[in-house]
Design an enzyme around this catalytic site. Structure first.
Site, short mmCIF file in Angstrom:
data_model
loop_
_atom_site.label_atom_id
_atom_site.label_comp_id
_atom_site.label_asym_id
_atom_site.label_seq_id
_atom_site.Cartn_x
_atom_site.Cartn_y
_atom_site.Cartn_z
N LYS A 123 0.84 -1.20 0.00
CA LYS A 123 0.00 0.00 0.00
C LYS A 123 0.87 1.25 0.00
CE LYS A 123 -1.34 2.06 3.64
NZ LYS A 123 -1.92 2.46 4.94
N ARG A 152 2.28 6.06 -2.93
CA ARG A 152 3.33 7.02 -3.30
C ARG A 152 3.53 7.04 -4.81
NH1 ARG A 152 4.05 5.69 1.77
NH2 ARG A 152 5.22 7.03 3.23
N GLU A 170 3.28 0.32 12.97
CA GLU A 170 2.17 -0.40 12.35
C GLU A 170 2.20 -1.89 12.66
OE1 GLU A 170 3.67 -0.75 7.80
OE2 GLU A 170 4.02 1.12 8.86
#
Length: 422
Positions: free
Chosen positions: A24, A29, A308
């Site tokens: 992701k 980006r 994360e």
């Protein structure tokens, strides 16, 4: 009506090869850079999930031409950026923080909004920075409105990015198109998740952009063209971590194909984490293979740069042989949900012994029992519940569909993995 997914228990040691969709972080980006590039780009193996589809839809609304290519690729042709346009951020931090600088380059009115929880997430750092660089913005959080003139002066700006590295990345990605480029200086507590900024810098340089990050907490991007991209997107290593954790907690073996030898993805840290907990970790031509130990070792670890991964590591720690301490993640209180409070509440609800600290969690393993595991519309909370359910019968994960934020079919992938057990 709230939907609960019965997390399947493992009937033995998991043994599987699990291909994981594209990253992701890289996909979103790359989409931004491609929309600002000097020619058409091709992204092969991009992630197709809610977050990336929101990004693609928003860039189309701003003027880029995104088309489906062969074998799931995206073909991106830049176009004049213009309003009026409406940007739905959903709950995607990358959309709400990467696209305001893009919109500042558009001509016309651009409005931003998102999910109810998104309206609570901090945006003032990037919006105030854009104002300082010449943008006309009404509002400090979602919903807000930006009135663009088709260009942005750019220059030097000082921000506090201690809440999210995305504030820095968002400014850097669009900076080559600013008239003066940009120099971003961070002031405040340390920036979390620095590997994500390293990824942004690497991708800018690969697109021919001049970036100077030689001074701590200062990033300079020179104005100039962005080369078109021809990119193979790496697998999403953070999304791979629940599947590798399944090997660790069941004493099984899981291989994730295509794991890069070198990468800026934060998820690569799972290799060291699992090795410290006693797993055998091997990176070879077939990918990354993890074999779980007879007993998981506890750990004391600073996760500041890889926050994360905290829900996955917390689930692992719940099955360790002693107390674990997860540190450096106070910034998780501002993620999709307050992840520290959520992990304490949900692990305790299953019988765990969890204490919040100023910057993390103390987890003392206890016998766990089944029950409801609330996801708080947070994809990583949902996958943590699935890990726990492997060894704890009766775990019911609320709203497993929230995993579509970053994984198109997590329940299907999880079930397929569990179809191969000893």
């Amino acid at each position: 009506m709230t939907q609960f997914w019965p997390a399947p228990a493992a009937s033995g040691a998991v043994r599987a090869t699990v291909p994981v969709p594209g990253s992701k972080s890289i996909t979103n980006r790359a989409l931004v850079l491609a929309a600002l590039a000097e020619g058409p780009s091709t992204l092969r193996g991009p992630l197709r999930s809610r977050d990336t589809e929101l990004m693609a839809t928003a860039l189309r609304a701003l003027g880029a031409d995104l088309q489906d290519g062969p074998e799931g690729s995206w073909q991106v042709a830049p176009g004049p950026l213009r309003g009026p346009a409406e940007v739905d951020c959903g709950l995607a931090g990358t959309v709400m923080r990467f696209l305001p600088p893009v919109a500042a380059l558009a001509e016309g009115r651009i409005t931003f909004d998102g999910d109810p929880r998104a309206r609570e997430r901090p945006l003032d750092a990037v919006l105030n920075a854009l104002r300082a660089l010449g943008a006309d913005i009404s509002g400090d959080s979602l919903p807000f409105e930006l009135q663009g003139t088709g260009k942005l002066a750019g220059g030097a700006v000082t921000i506090d990015a201690s809440a999210s590295s995305q504030f820095v990345s968002g400014l850097l990605l669009s900076a080559p198109r600013f008239e003066q480029g940009v120099t971003v200086t961070h002031t405040g507590e340390p920036v979390p998740s620095l590997p994500h900024i390293d990824m942004t810098v690497s991708m800018l340089r690969a697109a021919g952009v001049e970036v100077d990050d030689s001074k701590r907490d200062v990033w300079h991007v020179a104005p100039g063209p962005i080369r078109a991209l021809d990119l193979d997107v790496e697998p999403d290593l953070s999304n791979a971590t629940p599947f590798l954790a399944a090997a660790a907690v069941t004493g099984g073996t899981v291989t994730v194909p295509g794991w890069p030898e070198r990468t800026d993805q934060a998820g690569d840290a799972i290799r060291d984490i699992l090795a410290r907990m006693g797993a055998t970790v091997e990176l070879g031509p077939d990918g990354l293979t993890v074999t779980g130990p007879a007993e998981l070792a506890p750990l004391d670890i600073d996760l500041h740069d890889v926050g994360e991964l905290t829900p996955t590591v917390a689930a692992l720690a719940a099955f360790a042989s002693g107390r674990s301490r997860l540190r450096g993640v106070a910034h998780l209180r501002g993620h999709e949900t307050d992840r520290l409070a959520a992990l304490q509440r949900e692990l305790s609800g299953l019988g765990g012994d969890v204490e919040q600290t100023d910057d993390g969690l103390l987890i003392e393993p206890r016998p766990l029992t089944g029950g409801n595991w609330h996801s708080y519309a947070d994809h990583r909370m949902a996958t943590a519940g699935a890990i726990l359910g492997l060894l704890v019968p009766g775990v019911l994960v609320e709203d497993i569909a929230t995993t579509r934020k970053t994984i198109p079919d997590f329940p299907g992938m999880w079930s397929s993995m569990l179809g191969a057990v000893d």
